[in-house]
Structure formats: structure tokens, C-alpha cells
Design a protein around this motif. Structure first.
Motif, PDB file in Angstrom:
ATOM      1  N   ASN A  67       0.841  -1.197   0.000  1.00 36.90           N
ATOM      2  CA  ASN A  67       0.000   0.000   0.000  1.00 36.90           C
ATOM      3  C   ASN A  67       0.876   1.248   0.000  1.00 36.90           C
ATOM      4  O   ASN A  67       1.880   1.307   0.716  1.00 36.90           O
ATOM      5  CB  ASN A  67      -0.910   0.026   1.234  1.00 36.90           C
ATOM      6  CG  ASN A  67      -1.882  -1.136   1.269  1.00 36.90           C
ATOM      7  OD1 ASN A  67      -2.594  -1.366   0.309  1.00 36.90           O
ATOM      8  ND2 ASN A  67      -1.901  -1.868   2.374  1.00 36.90           N
ATOM      9  N   PHE A  68       0.484   2.233  -0.790  1.00 39.50           N
ATOM     10  CA  PHE A  68       1.182   3.520  -0.792  1.00 39.50           C
ATOM     11  C   PHE A  68       0.159   4.625  -1.008  1.00 39.50           C
ATOM     12  O   PHE A  68      -0.981   4.366  -1.410  1.00 39.50           O
ATOM     13  CB  PHE A  68       2.270   3.562  -1.874  1.00 39.50           C
ATOM     14  CG  PHE A  68       1.774   3.318  -3.272  1.00 39.50           C
ATOM     15  CD1 PHE A  68       1.393   4.372  -4.085  1.00 39.50           C
ATOM     16  CD2 PHE A  68       1.676   2.028  -3.779  1.00 39.50           C
ATOM     17  CE1 PHE A  68       0.931   4.151  -5.370  1.00 39.50           C
ATOM     18  CE2 PHE A  68       1.219   1.789  -5.057  1.00 39.50           C
ATOM     19  CZ  PHE A  68       0.847   2.852  -5.870  1.00 39.50           C
ATOM     20  N   ALA A  69       0.559   5.848  -0.703  1.00 41.39           N
ATOM     21  CA  ALA A  69      -0.372   6.981  -0.785  1.00 41.39           C
ATOM     22  C   ALA A  69       0.161   8.054  -1.721  1.00 41.39           C
ATOM     23  O   ALA A  69       1.371   8.217  -1.880  1.00 41.39           O
ATOM     24  CB  ALA A  69      -0.599   7.576   0.607  1.00 41.39           C
ATOM     25  N   VAL A  70      -0.768   8.782  -2.355  1.00 43.29           N
ATOM     26  CA  VAL A  70      -0.420   9.993  -3.097  1.00 43.29           C
ATOM     27  C   VAL A  70      -1.133  11.157  -2.418  1.00 43.29           C
ATOM     28  O   VAL A  70      -2.249  11.004  -1.915  1.00 43.29           O
ATOM     29  CB  VAL A  70      -0.826   9.903  -4.587  1.00 43.29           C
ATOM     30  CG1 VAL A  70       0.062   8.910  -5.309  1.00 43.29           C
ATOM     31  CG2 VAL A  70      -2.285   9.523  -4.761  1.00 43.29           C
ATOM     32  N   ARG A  71      -0.473  12.325  -2.386  1.00 44.18           N
ATOM     33  CA  ARG A  71      -0.968  13.456  -1.606  1.00 44.18           C
ATOM     34  C   ARG A  71      -0.829  14.754  -2.387  1.00 44.18           C
ATOM     35  O   ARG A  71       0.023  14.854  -3.275  1.00 44.18           O
ATOM     36  CB  ARG A  71      -0.175  13.564  -0.296  1.00 44.18           C
ATOM     37  CG  ARG A  71      -0.194  12.300   0.559  1.00 44.18           C
ATOM     38  CD  ARG A  71       0.938  12.319   1.555  1.00 44.18           C
ATOM     39  NE  ARG A  71       0.900  11.172   2.466  1.00 44.18           N
ATOM     40  CZ  ARG A  71       1.912  10.761   3.191  1.00 44.18           C
ATOM     41  NH1 ARG A  71       3.080  11.407   3.124  1.00 44.18           N
ATOM     42  NH2 ARG A  71       1.807   9.716   3.981  1.00 44.18           N
ATOM     43  N   ASN A  72      -1.619  15.743  -2.006  1.00 46.19           N
ATOM     44  CA  ASN A  72      -1.514  17.067  -2.633  1.00 46.19           C
ATOM     45  C   ASN A  72      -0.819  18.062  -1.715  1.00 46.19           C
ATOM     46  O   ASN A  72      -1.036  19.263  -1.804  1.00 46.19           O
ATOM     47  CB  ASN A  72      -2.894  17.593  -3.021  1.00 46.19           C
ATOM     48  CG  ASN A  72      -3.729  17.976  -1.798  1.00 46.19           C
ATOM     49  OD1 ASN A  72      -3.461  17.530  -0.680  1.00 46.19           O
ATOM     50  ND2 ASN A  72      -4.756  18.799  -2.005  1.00 46.19           N
TER      51      ASN A  72
END
Length: 248
Positions: A67-72
Motif C-alpha cells: 500500500n502507498f499513498a499519493v498526496r496534494n
């Protein structure tokens, strides 16, 4: 003499007056240039906890999912002002999200799961993930994941020519394991200071065999072997083990 002094004083006063007239113009020019720079300088805050834009980091993951995340945002003070639309692509496996959007002006984050189904005899899979975000600008974040199959003991040897040591990595499965390691003492010397080797009574007198017992489940053991011939390369990819490892 008085005339000369008067002329000199007048010249100095004129120079000062001209300088005072020029300073506001210079200051006005500098101020305008600074304002112009601030107006045209913008930032695109698109980040991830694993993926990066300036390099392709590599991660070893035990199991078939990650699992990984993308962010603004970068932090609480640096948040992208506008929406970011993004797409996800991989060269293997599947992802649960192929595209999405991060709403601007407030911190936003999306979690993405990469999954892979191992073939029966497959022990690991290398997958590169790319996420491209678009908005005021375009930026691509990347990472390489090496998914390692769990459930049985595996090992690999990391080495290269002209290096004076080789590294043996042992990966246990989901149960505690014993492993017997043998090597050619004419070519290799085991690092006896290693926690798994020091004081181990199964290290034979010939120092070409040792049995390491009760290695905990889901553990990685690293053992160094010093090479007598640095030109040799003992590299070995991940290999399934039945409890014995022979380095030759």
C-alpha cells in the motif's frame, strides 16, 4: 582659491542630488522585479510516502501486496492550491485505483494498493509503479517494488567482482526454521562475529559448515563471507531452500 572651493562644493552637491534622484528609480525597478517574480513563481505540491519524482527508489516487500499513498501536500504549510488529477500505471500486477483526483486548497490523500499473484514456482516479482499528476503543472512519481513470496525459506547472495566480501541473505517463511550452511574454506571465510555465528557450537573445526537453529518466522538473516579471491563473484538470485544452503 575660493572660486575653486565653491566650484568643488557645487559639483559635490550636484552629484548627491543626481544620486538621490536615481535611488527611487532603482528601488522602484527592484520592487517591480520582486513583485513580478512572486506573481509568476508557483509550486506544484504532489507527493507520496513511497514514490518520488527525482529518483526511482527500490523497496523489498515480503508478500504479494503493498500500500502507498499519493498526496496534494508536502506539509501543513505547503498544500496545492488547485485540484490534481492523477493516473496510475504499472508494468506488472494490478492496482485498485487507476485514476483519481485530489481536491485543492485542503490536505488530501488517496491510498493505492498494488497486488500480484505469484506463479507456483515464482519466488519474487519486480514491479515499477508510476503515478502522473496533472493540474497547473504535470509531475510523475515512481517507485520499484520487489515483492518476495512468503511461506517457505529462501536465500540469495549479493556480491560483485573486485569486492572483498559476499553477503548471504536468508529469508525465513511463516515458521521458525533451521538452516545448515556449507562453503569452500579455500575460497571463503565466514564472519564469526555475526550474532548467529558467534558462540555457535555447530561451527565445525574445519570452519566450512554451520547450522543455525530456531531462526524466527518472517526474519531476514545477513551473514558476510570474506573472499580470498576478490575477482570471484558469488552472486545468486533468490532461491528456495529446504533447510540447506551450499555456497560454491
Amino acid at each position: 582659491m575660493k572660486k575653486r572651493k565653491i566650484v568643488a562644493v557645487v559639483s559635490v552637491l550636484l552629484a548627491v542630488a543626481l544620486l538621490l534622484c536615481a535611488i527611487p528609480s532603482v528601488a522602484k525597478y527592484i520592487t517591480k522585479k520582486g513583485q513580478q517574480s512572486e506573481l509568476t513563481s508557483q509550486n506544484f505540491y504532489f507527493s507520496s510516502n513511497f514514490l518520488k519524482s527525482d529518483e526511482v527508489p527500490t523497496y523489498e516487500i515480503y508478500g504479494n501486496t503493498v500500500n502507498f499513498a499519493v498526496r496534494n501536500y508536502i506539509d501543513s504549510l505547503r498544500i496545492n492550491a488547485t485540484d490534481i488529477n492523477y493516473t496510475v500505471s504499472t508494468d506488472g500486477g494490478t492496482v485498485n485505483i487507476s485514476s483519481g483526483s485530489l481536491t485543492g486548497a485542503v490536505p488530501a490523500s488517496e491510498n493505492i494498493t498494488l497486488s500480484y499473484d505469484f506463479a507456483q514456482d515464482e519466488l519474487q516479482k519486480e514491479i515499477t509503479v508510476s503515478v502522473t499528476g496533472t493540474g497547473d503543472f504535470t509531475q510523475t512519481l515512481k517507485a520499484k517494488f520487489i515483492l518476495i513470496k512468503t511461506g517457505s525459506m529462501r536465500y540469495e547472495i549479493k556480491d560483485q567482482a573486485d569486492r572483498d566480501y559476499a553477503e548471504l541473505y536468508i529469508y525465513t517463511g511463516n515458521t521458525a526454521s533451521d538452516v545448515t550452511i556449507t562453503w569452500n574454506k579455500a575460497e571463503l571465510l565466514i564472519d564469526e562475529t555475526n550474532d548467529y555465528i558467534f558462540g555457535n557450537t555447530t561451527l565445525n573445526a574445519e570452519k566450512n559448515s554451520v547450522t543455525v537453529t530456531d531462526i524466527p518466522a518472517d526474519t531476514t538473516v545477513r551473514i558476510v563471507f570474506f573472499k580470498k579471491n576478490i575477482a570471484q563473484d558469488y552472486t545468486c538470485g533468490i532461491t528456495k531452500s529446504d533447510g540447506t544452503i551450499n555456497i560454491n
